[in-house]
Design an enzyme around this catalytic site. Structure first.
Site, PDB file in Angstrom:
ATOM      1  N   ARG A  73       0.851  -1.206   0.000  1.00  0.00           N
ATOM      2  CA  ARG A  73       0.000   0.000   0.000  1.00  0.00           C
ATOM      3  C   ARG A  73       0.881   1.249   0.000  1.00  0.00           C
ATOM      4  O   ARG A  73       1.290   1.758   1.052  1.00  0.00           O
ATOM      5  CB  ARG A  73      -0.915   0.010   1.216  1.00  0.00           C
ATOM      6  CG  ARG A  73      -1.772   1.249   1.345  1.00  0.00           C
ATOM      7  CD  ARG A  73      -2.791   1.387   0.257  1.00  0.00           C
ATOM      8  NE  ARG A  73      -3.825   0.354   0.355  1.00  0.00           N
ATOM      9  CZ  ARG A  73      -4.680   0.091  -0.637  1.00  0.00           C
ATOM     10  NH1 ARG A  73      -4.592   0.768  -1.768  1.00  0.00           N
ATOM     11  NH2 ARG A  73      -5.589  -0.845  -0.520  1.00  0.00           N
ATOM     12  N   ARG A  96       1.508  -6.617  -9.775  1.00  0.00           N
ATOM     13  CA  ARG A  96       1.867  -5.962  -8.500  1.00  0.00           C
ATOM     14  C   ARG A  96       1.899  -6.936  -7.325  1.00  0.00           C
ATOM     15  O   ARG A  96       2.319  -6.567  -6.228  1.00  0.00           O
ATOM     16  CB  ARG A  96       0.942  -4.786  -8.199  1.00  0.00           C
ATOM     17  CG  ARG A  96      -0.481  -5.180  -7.844  1.00  0.00           C
ATOM     18  CD  ARG A  96      -1.252  -3.958  -7.311  1.00  0.00           C
ATOM     19  NE  ARG A  96      -2.628  -4.356  -6.960  1.00  0.00           N
ATOM     20  CZ  ARG A  96      -3.430  -3.616  -6.217  1.00  0.00           C
ATOM     21  NH1 ARG A  96      -3.028  -2.442  -5.772  1.00  0.00           N
ATOM     22  NH2 ARG A  96      -4.655  -4.027  -5.931  1.00  0.00           N
ATOM     23  N   HIS A 165       0.797   3.258 -10.473  1.00  0.00           N
ATOM     24  CA  HIS A 165      -0.201   3.775  -9.510  1.00  0.00           C
ATOM     25  C   HIS A 165       0.515   4.537  -8.377  1.00  0.00           C
ATOM     26  O   HIS A 165       0.491   4.107  -7.217  1.00  0.00           O
ATOM     27  CB  HIS A 165      -0.946   2.552  -8.967  1.00  0.00           C
ATOM     28  CG  HIS A 165      -2.190   2.831  -8.189  1.00  0.00           C
ATOM     29  ND1 HIS A 165      -2.214   3.560  -7.032  1.00  0.00           N
ATOM     30  CD2 HIS A 165      -3.474   2.439  -8.392  1.00  0.00           C
ATOM     31  CE1 HIS A 165      -3.443   3.602  -6.561  1.00  0.00           C
ATOM     32  NE2 HIS A 165      -4.229   2.941  -7.367  1.00  0.00           N
ATOM     33  N   ASP A 210     -11.791  10.109  -7.192  1.00  0.00           N
ATOM     34  CA  ASP A 210     -11.311   8.923  -7.912  1.00  0.00           C
ATOM     35  C   ASP A 210     -11.665   9.137  -9.371  1.00  0.00           C
ATOM     36  O   ASP A 210     -12.769   8.846  -9.812  1.00  0.00           O
ATOM     37  CB  ASP A 210     -11.998   7.673  -7.356  1.00  0.00           C
ATOM     38  CG  ASP A 210     -11.308   6.394  -7.798  1.00  0.00           C
ATOM     39  OD1 ASP A 210     -11.651   5.322  -7.244  1.00  0.00           O
ATOM     40  OD2 ASP A 210     -10.424   6.473  -8.691  1.00  0.00           O
ATOM     41  N   GLU A 269      -1.604   8.888 -11.046  1.00  0.00           N
ATOM     42  CA  GLU A 269      -1.200   7.634 -11.674  1.00  0.00           C
ATOM     43  C   GLU A 269      -1.130   7.813 -13.191  1.00  0.00           C
ATOM     44  O   GLU A 269      -1.987   8.477 -13.783  1.00  0.00           O
ATOM     45  CB  GLU A 269      -2.223   6.557 -11.316  1.00  0.00           C
ATOM     46  CG  GLU A 269      -2.521   6.466  -9.825  1.00  0.00           C
ATOM     47  CD  GLU A 269      -3.834   5.800  -9.494  1.00  0.00           C
ATOM     48  OE1 GLU A 269      -4.262   4.905 -10.262  1.00  0.00           O
ATOM     49  OE2 GLU A 269      -4.453   6.169  -8.479  1.00  0.00           O
TER      50      GLU A 269
HETATM   51  O1  TA6 Z   1      -6.495   4.192  -8.866  1.00  0.00           O
HETATM   52  C1  TA6 Z   1      -7.589   4.430  -8.022  1.00  0.00           C
HETATM   53  C2  TA6 Z   1      -8.181   3.091  -7.623  1.00  0.00           C
HETATM   54  O2  TA6 Z   1      -8.638   2.386  -8.752  1.00  0.00           O
HETATM   55  C3  TA6 Z   1      -9.281   3.350  -6.602  1.00  0.00           C
HETATM   56  O3  TA6 Z   1     -10.543   3.036  -7.140  1.00  0.00           O
HETATM   57  C4  TA6 Z   1      -8.898   2.436  -5.438  1.00  0.00           C
HETATM   58  O4  TA6 Z   1      -9.468   1.154  -5.618  1.00  0.00           O
HETATM   59  C5  TA6 Z   1      -7.383   2.435  -5.583  1.00  0.00           C
HETATM   60  O5  TA6 Z   1      -7.188   2.276  -6.984  1.00  0.00           O
HETATM   61  C6  TA6 Z   1      -6.649   1.427  -4.752  1.00  0.00           C
HETATM   62  O6  TA6 Z   1      -6.881   0.148  -5.235  1.00  0.00           O
HETATM   63  P1  TA6 Z   1      -6.288  -1.074  -4.365  1.00  0.00           P
HETATM   64  O7  TA6 Z   1      -6.639  -2.302  -5.149  1.00  0.00           O
HETATM   65  O8  TA6 Z   1      -4.804  -0.856  -4.258  1.00  0.00           O
HETATM   66  O9  TA6 Z   1      -6.937  -0.980  -3.021  1.00  0.00           O
END
Ligand code: TA6
Length: 297
Positions: A73, A96, A165, A210, A269
């Site tokens: 994270r 990932r 991301h 988002d 991102e």
């Molecule tokens: O990039 C934004 C996103 O798609 C959000 O919708 C949220 O889900 C974020 O990615 C984080 O995703 P994750 O799978 O890492 O919790």
């Protein structure tokens, strides 16, 4: 999972060292004359980049999971070969949560360090036309990320999404603005994916945000009045920019993210997702490149 002999052999004293990081996961630590950085083999996730004497540029949650098969994270998770949800599969693809192979470490003329990693073959990857995925991360005054996807099939197109991301550290989400997106169309994921056009020259974030901006190759800047800096996110080979902050409720719903962490991060991102999904002909290579810099505000 311990570092192995070959990893130790690739160390460069005073520049590159291997260690067991969080969760005893293999971590490469980098020191350059300008900066420090680190990468975990898990997801080839860059988890740290900091210019000497400045606050960290990348955000890493204090509550991240550290386990094989789990996404980290923070830092720069690699979303590939899909972005977002996919029926019966992990969100954002398998890249990932796969342990990448370390292929090469080189030094640049200005004392920087380049690390090349490769996505290994896997059952997941075998569901697609033959391809290779290489990732070159260069730590120096700037952080440069290059994701190279080559379609190695003889005659099949390879359709995929890719996205770096990136989680950025900010002093206070209420004291930043993002430039570079005015006029771009976006899909608003907090409003039933409705399609809108960005009207702000200086986009402020004051709620869950988002947004998938499409058909934009623009550089985005994060103007941070609290840390008195602007982070510059320049990209090449990318038509989509995603902006995300979970805000209060979503932050509380994420077990690997602290309830009080959302004010100190924003994701900007860079990739090719949704409308900008790629169809790569046989024998061709798609390069997604992001250069991250930080300048005084
Ligand atoms: O990039 C934004 C996103 O798609 C959000 O919708 C949220 O889900 C974020 O990615 C984080 O995703 P994750 O799978 O890492 O919790």
């Amino acid at each position: 999972m311990s570092t192995t002999y070959w990893q130790k052999r690739m160390e460069i004293p005073g520049r590159v060292s291997f260690s067991e990081g969080n969760g005893d996961m293999p971590r490469i630590e980098i020191k350059t004359p300008h900066s420090t950085g680190e990468i975990y083999l898990n997801g080839a996730t860059v988890t740290h980049f900091q210019r000497n004497g400045e606050p960290p540029i990348l955000f890493l949650s204090q509550f991240s999971r550290w386990a094989a098969g789990q996404p980290i994270r923070g830092g720069v998770p690699i979303c590939f070969p899909w972005f977002g949800a996919q029926e019966g599969a992990p969100q954002h693809g398998f890249a990932r949560t796969t342990s990448w192979d370390l292929k090469e470490i080189t030094q640049t003329a200005d004392g920087g360090v380049s690390v090349r990693l490769g996505l290994p073959e896997s059952a997941d990857a075998s569901l697609y036309p033959p391809f290779t995925a290489d990732y070159v991360v260069t730590f120096g005054k700037q952080l440069t990320l290059e994701l190279l996807i080559k379609n190695t099939s003889a005659d099949q197109d390879f359709s995929f999404e890719n996205c770096l991301h990136t989680y950025f550290t900010v002093g206070d989400i209420n004291a930043i603005s993002l430039t570079g997106l005015k006029g771009a169309s976006f899909l608003d994921k907090v409003d039933n994916l409705s399609r809108k056009v960005e009207t702000s020259q200086n986009l402020k974030i004051n709620q869950e945000t988002d947004r998938i901006y499409v058909d934009t190759a623009s550089t985005v800047e994060i103007h941070d009045s609290k840390l008195q800096r602007r982070i510059v996110v320049e990209k090449e080979g990318s038509q989509s920019t995603v902006v995300w902050n979970p805000w209060v409720a979503k932050a509380q719903q994420m077990p690997d993210f602290g309830n009080e962490e959302y004010p100190n991060m924003v994701c900007v991102e860079s990739g090719n997702v949704s409308d900008n999904r790629l169809v790569l002909p046989a024998g061709k290579t798609a390069m997604l490149k992001v250069v991250i810099d930080s300048l005084p505000l």
